[in-house]
Design a protein around this motif. Structure first.
Motif, short mmCIF file in Angstrom:
data_model
loop_
_atom_site.label_atom_id
_atom_site.label_comp_id
_atom_site.label_asym_id
_atom_site.label_seq_id
_atom_site.Cartn_x
_atom_site.Cartn_y
_atom_site.Cartn_z
N ALA A 101 -5.30 -57.26 -62.22
CA ALA A 101 -5.57 -57.86 -60.91
C ALA A 101 -4.28 -58.37 -60.27
O ALA A 101 -4.07 -58.20 -59.06
CB ALA A 101 -6.58 -58.99 -61.05
N THR A 102 -3.39 -58.96 -61.10
CA THR A 102 -2.16 -59.51 -60.53
C THR A 102 -1.25 -58.40 -60.01
O THR A 102 -0.64 -58.55 -58.95
CB THR A 102 -1.38 -60.35 -61.57
N SER A 103 -1.21 -57.26 -60.73
CA SER A 103 -0.34 -56.21 -60.22
C SER A 103 -0.94 -55.57 -58.97
O SER A 103 -0.22 -55.12 -58.09
CB SER A 103 -0.02 -55.16 -61.29
N TRP A 104 -2.27 -55.60 -58.90
CA TRP A 104 -2.90 -55.08 -57.67
C TRP A 104 -2.49 -55.93 -56.45
O TRP A 104 -2.08 -55.40 -55.42
CB TRP A 104 -4.43 -55.05 -57.81
N ILE A 105 -2.57 -57.26 -56.62
CA ILE A 105 -2.19 -58.14 -55.51
C ILE A 105 -0.72 -57.96 -55.15
O ILE A 105 -0.34 -57.92 -53.98
CB ILE A 105 -2.49 -59.62 -55.87
N ASP A 106 0.11 -57.81 -56.19
CA ASP A 106 1.54 -57.61 -55.94
C ASP A 106 1.77 -56.29 -55.19
O ASP A 106 2.56 -56.23 -54.25
CB ASP A 106 2.30 -57.63 -57.26
N ASP A 107 1.05 -55.24 -55.59
CA ASP A 107 1.17 -53.95 -54.90
C ASP A 107 0.78 -54.08 -53.43
O ASP A 107 1.44 -53.52 -52.55
CB ASP A 107 0.27 -52.88 -55.55
N VAL A 108 -0.33 -54.78 -53.19
CA VAL A 108 -0.80 -54.97 -51.82
C VAL A 108 0.29 -55.68 -51.01
O VAL A 108 0.64 -55.28 -49.89
CB VAL A 108 -2.12 -55.77 -51.78
N TRP A 109 0.85 -56.73 -51.60
CA TRP A 109 1.89 -57.49 -50.91
C TRP A 109 3.09 -56.59 -50.58
O TRP A 109 3.55 -56.55 -49.45
CB TRP A 109 2.31 -58.70 -51.74
N GLN A 110 3.58 -55.87 -51.61
CA GLN A 110 4.74 -54.98 -51.42
C GLN A 110 4.48 -53.98 -50.30
O GLN A 110 5.35 -53.68 -49.50
CB GLN A 110 5.00 -54.15 -52.70
N ASP A 140 -6.70 -45.41 -54.22
CA ASP A 140 -6.61 -45.07 -52.79
C ASP A 140 -7.71 -45.72 -51.98
O ASP A 140 -7.49 -46.22 -50.89
CB ASP A 140 -6.67 -43.55 -52.59
N ARG A 141 -8.91 -45.71 -52.57
CA ARG A 141 -10.03 -46.27 -51.80
C ARG A 141 -9.95 -47.78 -51.68
O ARG A 141 -10.20 -48.34 -50.62
CB ARG A 141 -11.35 -45.84 -52.43
N LEU A 142 -9.57 -48.44 -52.80
CA LEU A 142 -9.46 -49.90 -52.71
C LEU A 142 -8.31 -50.28 -51.78
O LEU A 142 -8.39 -51.27 -51.06
CB LEU A 142 -9.26 -50.52 -54.10
N ASP A 143 -7.28 -49.42 -51.76
CA ASP A 143 -6.18 -49.66 -50.83
C ASP A 143 -6.68 -49.57 -49.39
O ASP A 143 -6.26 -50.34 -48.52
CB ASP A 143 -5.06 -48.66 -51.07
N GLN A 144 -7.59 -48.64 -49.16
CA GLN A 144 -8.15 -48.49 -47.81
C GLN A 144 -8.86 -49.78 -47.39
O GLN A 144 -8.78 -50.20 -46.24
CB GLN A 144 -9.13 -47.32 -47.83
N VAL A 145 -9.55 -50.41 -48.35
CA VAL A 145 -10.23 -51.67 -48.06
C VAL A 145 -9.21 -52.74 -47.64
O VAL A 145 -9.35 -53.37 -46.60
CB VAL A 145 -11.03 -52.17 -49.29
N PHE A 146 -8.16 -52.88 -48.46
CA PHE A 146 -7.18 -53.93 -48.16
C PHE A 146 -6.39 -53.61 -46.89
O PHE A 146 -6.06 -54.52 -46.12
CB PHE A 146 -6.26 -54.17 -49.37
N ILE A 222 -17.20 -48.91 -50.17
CA ILE A 222 -16.20 -48.72 -51.23
C ILE A 222 -16.31 -49.83 -52.28
O ILE A 222 -16.34 -49.57 -53.48
CB ILE A 222 -14.77 -48.67 -50.64
N VAL A 223 -16.41 -51.07 -51.82
CA VAL A 223 -16.48 -52.19 -52.75
C VAL A 223 -17.77 -52.09 -53.59
O VAL A 223 -17.75 -52.32 -54.81
CB VAL A 223 -16.41 -53.55 -52.01
#
Ligand code: ADP
Length: 253
Positions: A101-110, A140-146, A222-223
């Motif tokens: 989860a933490t790397s996901w949030i970091d990826d979103v931020w980056q 890809d799909r969760l990225d679409q959500v964010f 998606i969620v």
């Protein structure tokens, strides 16, 4: 006794069917409106050009630009409708990847920090969660959500805007992600409608059509395909906070 229960169930099913029929009707009438409006506008512009009313090259250029904007909006709408239909059918293929989860949030931020900065706002990340906690997602799909949540946040931001993406632990065995902005927020009466297909707040109706009003409806599909939930935190009274709950993968089996 059995009979009463059966009858009750039939009544319930009938009511469910009636409601889903009603929402299908509403969707169809919204779709026809959203298709008809740009098409008649484009036709109107083309007719005027053909009649020779638009004579200067600059004016012609303006007309062509308006036509292009309408067509781009239509294109976007068709793409989103197709995407939604695909997600709703059993055909949607998901590619599952395990990620913390933490790397996901970091990826979103980056990924979005420069978009947010370019729009003149700040993007912060917060996570108070162990960095071993893993979720199973279609990247890809969760990225679409964010991407949708962040672009909405940018769109409804005032001056001195800040967006915080965060993750925390939620019971039982789920990760709660939040995208919180300090923008204009959503009127309480409109909150139940924002996940509806083709719903757009009054302020965003009639703009160039860049936003189809399907963004949050797609995000919800998606969620839910991740066995998760998405909602608006109504206890926050500044700006808008979108919550996304995703189950944790347990490593012991
Ligand atoms: P669209 O982006 O095409 O308008 P969405 O489904 O993404 O469609 O959003 C629906 C509506 O919800 C928006 O038109 C807007 O009124 C409201 N909304 C969504 N996110 C926010 C936000 N962060 N702040 C304020 N309003 C929002």
């Amino acid at each position: 006794e059995m009979c009463i229960r059966d009858r009750h169930m039939v009544a319930q099913k009938t009511e469910q069917l009636r409601q889903s029929e009603e929402s299908r009707q509403r969707l169809l009438s919204n779709i026809s409106h959203d298709l008809r409006t740009p098409v008649s506008s484009v036709l109107g512009h083309v007719e005027l050009m053909l009649e020779g009313v638009v004579d200067s090259p600059e004016q012609q250029r303006t007309y062509l630009q308006r036509i292009r904007a309408k067509m781009l909006g239509l294109n976007r709408l068709m793409h989103d409708l197709f995407e939604l239909a695909n997600l709703e059918s059993a055909n949607a293929r998901f590619i599952w990847t395990d990620i913390t989860a933490t790397s996901w949030i970091d990826d979103v931020w980056q990924k979005y920090v420069s978009d947010v900065n370019n729009a003149g706002f700040r993007l912060e990340q917060q996570s108070n969660i162990s960095d071993t906690i893993t979720i199973r997602v279609d990247l890809d799909r969760l990225d679409q959500v964010f991407a949708n949540l962040i672009s909405n946040a940018i769109r409804f931001m005032g001056s001195d805007g800040k967006i915080i993406v965060s993750c925390e632990l939620a019971n039982p065995a789920q990760v709660l992600f939040k995208v919180a902005d300090n923008g204009s927020g959503i009127a309480p009466a409109d909150i139940p409608k924002v996940f509806d297909r083709l719903y757009r707040g009054s302020h965003s109706r009639g703009n160039s059509g860049e936003h189809s009003g399907l963004g949050l409806a797609i995000a919800k599909e998606i969620v839910e395909a991740h066995q998760g939930k998405i909602w608006i935190d109504e206890t926050v009274n500044c700006g808008c906070t979108l919550c996304v709950l995703i189950p944790i993968i347990t490593t012991d089996h």
